[in-house]
Design an enzyme around this catalytic site. Structure first.
Site, short mmCIF file in Angstrom:
data_model
loop_
_atom_site.label_atom_id
_atom_site.label_comp_id
_atom_site.label_asym_id
_atom_site.label_seq_id
_atom_site.Cartn_x
_atom_site.Cartn_y
_atom_site.Cartn_z
N HIS A 77 26.20 67.76 66.23
CA HIS A 77 26.44 67.16 67.18
C HIS A 77 26.15 65.52 66.73
O HIS A 77 25.25 65.28 65.89
CB HIS A 77 25.56 67.28 68.65
CG HIS A 77 25.91 68.27 69.40
ND1 HIS A 77 25.08 69.41 69.81
CD2 HIS A 77 27.04 68.46 70.12
CE1 HIS A 77 25.98 70.19 70.58
NE2 HIS A 77 27.09 69.66 70.85
N CYS A 93 18.21 67.88 73.17
CA CYS A 93 19.14 68.77 73.95
C CYS A 93 18.58 69.37 75.05
O CYS A 93 19.20 69.91 75.62
CB CYS A 93 19.38 69.67 72.88
SG CYS A 93 19.78 69.20 71.04
C1 CIR Z 1 24.66 75.15 70.63
O1 CIR Z 1 25.07 75.65 69.50
O2 CIR Z 1 25.51 74.67 71.41
C2 CIR Z 1 23.29 75.49 70.62
N1 CIR Z 1 22.95 76.67 70.00
C3 CIR Z 1 22.27 74.23 70.47
C4 CIR Z 1 22.90 72.84 71.27
C5 CIR Z 1 22.20 71.81 70.54
N2 CIR Z 1 22.45 70.84 71.48
C6 CIR Z 1 22.33 69.53 71.35
O3 CIR Z 1 22.39 69.07 70.17
N3 CIR Z 1 22.58 68.40 72.52
#
Ligand code: CIR
Length: 257
Positions: A165, A252
């Site tokens: 991201h 996140c």
């Molecule tokens: C994913 O791969 O979607 C989750 N394991 C981690 C999400 C992390 N979110 C973010 O960077 N906003």
């Protein structure tokens, strides 16, 4: 910018089945993750925000990462269309929580074939940088900018090469200061900011969050902690080791508005 509210969601026991690009780090320890989540909430409260804690959702292993299914701005909220199939249904779970804070007219949606994850959106005042990633596509970004324009806000697209991201590698700390790692050190998009460059071995800690003058820094990254303090910020550290195993960081884990 001043934040009043934060939304978080408790981790689910199913988090051990969450998406990860780093299986070599092992599966998260659920009990420890819960303790770290408690500490995260306490740190946010220390920054003077009201924290809404949503219940765990076992059917969505990654649902504690509430930043992805919604983007909340000072003008309204955008329910996203998360790009990972196992996470897409999280949008319907976050929507009622967001609606507690916004009138119907101020809640908009990204719809298929557009996809967008909130982790790809970085707010700098009234400008929103959006990373084009494996999760966020061109049509999702087009819809997002159209919604922003309706509110008198604006955005620009940032192509991503290596990170999951946008905010995996770049985070705005207000006051013109930006934490940058890896590919973001040299991107022209961010030349105008005071960039605090993060050493590669602490790249995970590029994901810090500014909350009302204090910066929350992940525990165990001394160079980043020192750099943030040198930039003049009060800091609080929170251990996020169990979330890191799922590619998740401090940003996140909350929606801040
Ligand atoms: C994913 O791969 O979607 C989750 N394991 C981690 C999400 C992390 N979110 C973010 O960077 N906003």
């Amino acid at each position: 910018t001043k934040f009043t509210n934060v939304i978080v969601r408790r981790p689910a026991k199913s988090m051990v089945e969450g998406i990860t690009s780093a299986p070599e780090l092992g599966k998260p320890d659920y009990e420890l993750a819960c303790k770290q989540h408690d500490d995260y909430i306490a740190a946010l409260k220390d920054c003077g925000v009201e924290v809404t804690v949503l219940p765990a959702l076992e059917q969505f292993p990654d649902s504690c990462f509430v930043e992805d299914p919604a983007v909340v701005t000072r003008c309204g909220a955008i329910i996203t269309n998360p790009g990972a199939a196992s996470r897409n249904g999280e949008k319907d779970e976050i929507e009622p929580a967001v609606r507690q804070f916004f009138d119907d007219s101020r809640v908009k949606h990204i719809v298929s074939p557009g996809t967008l994850d909130g982790g790809d959106v970085m707010m700098v005042g009234d400008h929103f940088y959006v990373g084009r990633s494996a999760r966020t596509n061109e049509e999702g970004i087009r819809q997002f900018f159209e919604i922003l324009e309706g509110w008198g806000l604006e955005g620009s697209e940032v192509p991503l090469e290596h990170v999951l991201h946008l905010k995996t590698g770049v985070n705005y700390l207000e006051d013109g200061n930006m934490l940058v790692s890896g590919e973001f050190v040299t991107k022209p998009d961010f030349e105008q900011y005071h960039r605090i460059e993060i050493p590669e071995d602490e790249a995970y800690a590029a994901n810090c969050i500014w909350v009302n003058g204090t910066v929350i820094v992940p525990e165990g990254y001394p160079a980043v902690l020192a750099a943030v303090q040198d930039a003049g910020y009060e800091t609080i550290t929170v251990d996020t080791s169990e979330y890191r195993k799922l590619d998740g960081g401090l940003s996140c884990l909350s929606l801040r508005f």
